[in-house]
Write a protein that holds these residues in place. Sequence first.
Motif, PDB file in Angstrom:
ATOM      1  N   THR A 100      45.049  51.201  41.285  1.00 35.63           N
ATOM      2  CA  THR A 100      44.484  50.149  40.264  1.00 35.63           C
ATOM      3  C   THR A 100      45.640  49.245  40.052  1.00 35.63           C
ATOM      4  OG1 THR A 100      43.179  51.889  39.208  1.00 35.63           O
ATOM      5  CG2 THR A 100      43.674  50.131  37.974  1.00 35.63           C
ATOM      6  N   TYR A 229      41.310  37.941  30.020  1.00 35.58           N
ATOM      7  CA  TYR A 229      40.079  38.687  30.036  1.00 35.58           C
ATOM      8  C   TYR A 229      39.266  38.020  30.840  1.00 35.58           C
ATOM      9  CZ  TYR A 229      35.745  40.237  28.090  1.00 35.58           C
ATOM     10  OH  TYR A 229      34.766  40.931  27.947  1.00 35.58           O
ATOM     11  N   ASP A 231      39.750  35.938  33.137  1.00 34.05           N
ATOM     12  CA  ASP A 231      40.169  36.009  34.613  1.00 34.05           C
ATOM     13  C   ASP A 231      39.899  37.337  35.134  1.00 34.05           C
ATOM     14  OD1 ASP A 231      41.066  33.406  34.410  1.00 34.05           O
ATOM     15  OD2 ASP A 231      42.988  33.790  34.354  1.00 34.05           O
ATOM     16  N   ALA A 232      40.095  38.539  34.595  1.00 36.40           N
ATOM     17  CA  ALA A 232      39.661  39.733  34.920  1.00 36.40           C
ATOM     18  C   ALA A 232      38.287  40.070  35.251  1.00 36.40           C
ATOM     19  CB  ALA A 232      40.012  40.736  33.823  1.00 36.40           C
ATOM     20  N   ARG A 233      37.636  39.477  34.403  1.00 32.17           N
ATOM     21  CA  ARG A 233      36.028  39.416  34.502  1.00 32.17           C
ATOM     22  C   ARG A 233      35.469  38.804  35.689  1.00 32.17           C
ATOM     23  NH1 ARG A 233      32.356  41.215  31.176  1.00 32.17           N
ATOM     24  NH2 ARG A 233      30.935  39.755  31.766  1.00 32.17           N
ATOM     25  N   ALA A 235      37.322  38.166  38.306  1.00 34.79           N
ATOM     26  CA  ALA A 235      37.813  38.834  39.389  1.00 34.79           C
ATOM     27  C   ALA A 235      36.804  40.123  39.768  1.00 34.79           C
ATOM     28  CB  ALA A 235      39.260  39.201  39.675  1.00 34.79           C
ATOM     29  N   ALA A 236      36.294  40.684  38.756  1.00 35.16           N
ATOM     30  CA  ALA A 236      35.621  41.878  38.905  1.00 35.16           C
ATOM     31  C   ALA A 236      34.054  41.624  39.326  1.00 35.16           C
ATOM     32  CB  ALA A 236      35.514  42.592  37.541  1.00 35.16           C
ATOM     33  N   THR A 237      33.765  40.269  38.962  1.00 34.13           N
ATOM     34  CA  THR A 237      32.214  39.907  39.485  1.00 34.13           C
ATOM     35  C   THR A 237      32.129  39.079  40.592  1.00 34.13           C
ATOM     36  OG1 THR A 237      32.520  37.865  37.872  1.00 34.13           O
ATOM     37  CG2 THR A 237      31.479  39.901  36.962  1.00 34.13           C
ATOM     38  N   GLY A 238      33.526  38.852  41.218  1.00 38.99           N
ATOM     39  CA  GLY A 238      33.275  38.121  42.488  1.00 38.99           C
ATOM     40  C   GLY A 238      33.657  36.707  42.103  1.00 38.99           C
ATOM     41  N   HIS A 242      40.056  39.434  44.251  1.00 38.61           N
ATOM     42  CA  HIS A 242      39.805  40.834  43.691  1.00 38.61           C
ATOM     43  C   HIS A 242      41.270  41.075  43.272  1.00 38.61           C
ATOM     44  CE1 HIS A 242      41.226  41.308  47.818  1.00 38.61           C
ATOM     45  NE2 HIS A 242      41.854  42.643  47.245  1.00 38.61           N
ATOM     46  N   TRP A 243      42.302  40.588  43.748  1.00 41.79           N
ATOM     47  CA  TRP A 243      43.590  40.681  43.250  1.00 41.79           C
ATOM     48  C   TRP A 243      43.855  39.947  42.141  1.00 41.79           C
ATOM     49  CZ3 TRP A 243      45.943  35.992  43.400  1.00 41.79           C
ATOM     50  CH2 TRP A 243      45.733  35.178  44.472  1.00 41.79           C
ATOM     51  N   GLY A 245      42.896  39.737  39.153  1.00 46.52           N
ATOM     52  CA  GLY A 245      42.869  40.206  37.595  1.00 46.52           C
ATOM     53  C   GLY A 245      44.338  41.055  37.701  1.00 46.52           C
TER      54      GLY A 245
END
Length: 310
Positions: A100, A229, A231-233, A235-238, A242-243, A245
Amino acid sequence: MKSSPAAMLYRNTAARSVLRAISSSNASVARSSMGAPIFKAQLTSSARAVRPAIKPSFALAAHKPVTTALVRFASSSAKDDENVDMMAGMKAEAQVIKDTFSLKDVPKEAMALGMAGVIPYLATSLETVYLSYEINRAAALGDGLIFSGQSAELMLHMLEPIQVGYGAVILSFLGAVHWGLEWAGYGGKFGYRRYAAGVLAPAVAWPTLLFPTEYALITQFLAFTFLYYNDARAAATGRAPHWYGMYRFVLTFVVGASIVATLIGREQIQATVKSEHTIKDKINALIFLQKKEKEEAEARRKAELGQDEE
């Protein structure tokens, strides 16, 4: 000469076997015979007379070592299984945490430049903490360790616009990243939904240049947290690599810790340092200056008219 317990147990077992054989062969005769009770009574009494006294503890002692060994083996095996399962679970959880927080997929250039980008923020924060110490020392002892109290206060006021201005620049840059992702079509086209982040970041960042330092830093801290927050979303949704976040988490953590350290340092000298001019003070000063200039211009005009009349 006394017999050993083993010999007595052997003779007891042999006597029981003989009695069982006699009883089974004469069972039908014993039922019809009148002397059967007497025979059984005599046989029973004689058997009791011959039977030696066997202590129950001997049989228990004969089986106890085997039973104890089995119990110990079973308990040790269960503990070993539990330890193996526990260690396997801990290793799996450690691997999940490692994966993680892994930064191995982050491009080296982005990692190097990103860490270099937080150095000015970290440096101004540490300098603020040190100058706060110097100001407090000068107030308590009459002089600072390296700088005087006035010099430390002047340097502190010079650092304030640097830290706040640099924070505004970084926030604007983080918002502009999403414009680049939209132009490149990373993860698809999202239109205004993606452009909004690029517009909102500078819209919040640049007005902080007019705020008092404490309010500006708090506002920027909230803006950095919100952008992380978002940017993390992404990265999680494409909508971002992926890195990205975890990359943003590391950088935001350093910036956030720097802001908190700065606020703590400034809190220590709040009663010592003179309050800076707020935006309201600057506006009032500007209005007063314009009014004074108008009065001076009117006075010069009247003076010139008086000279003309003469």
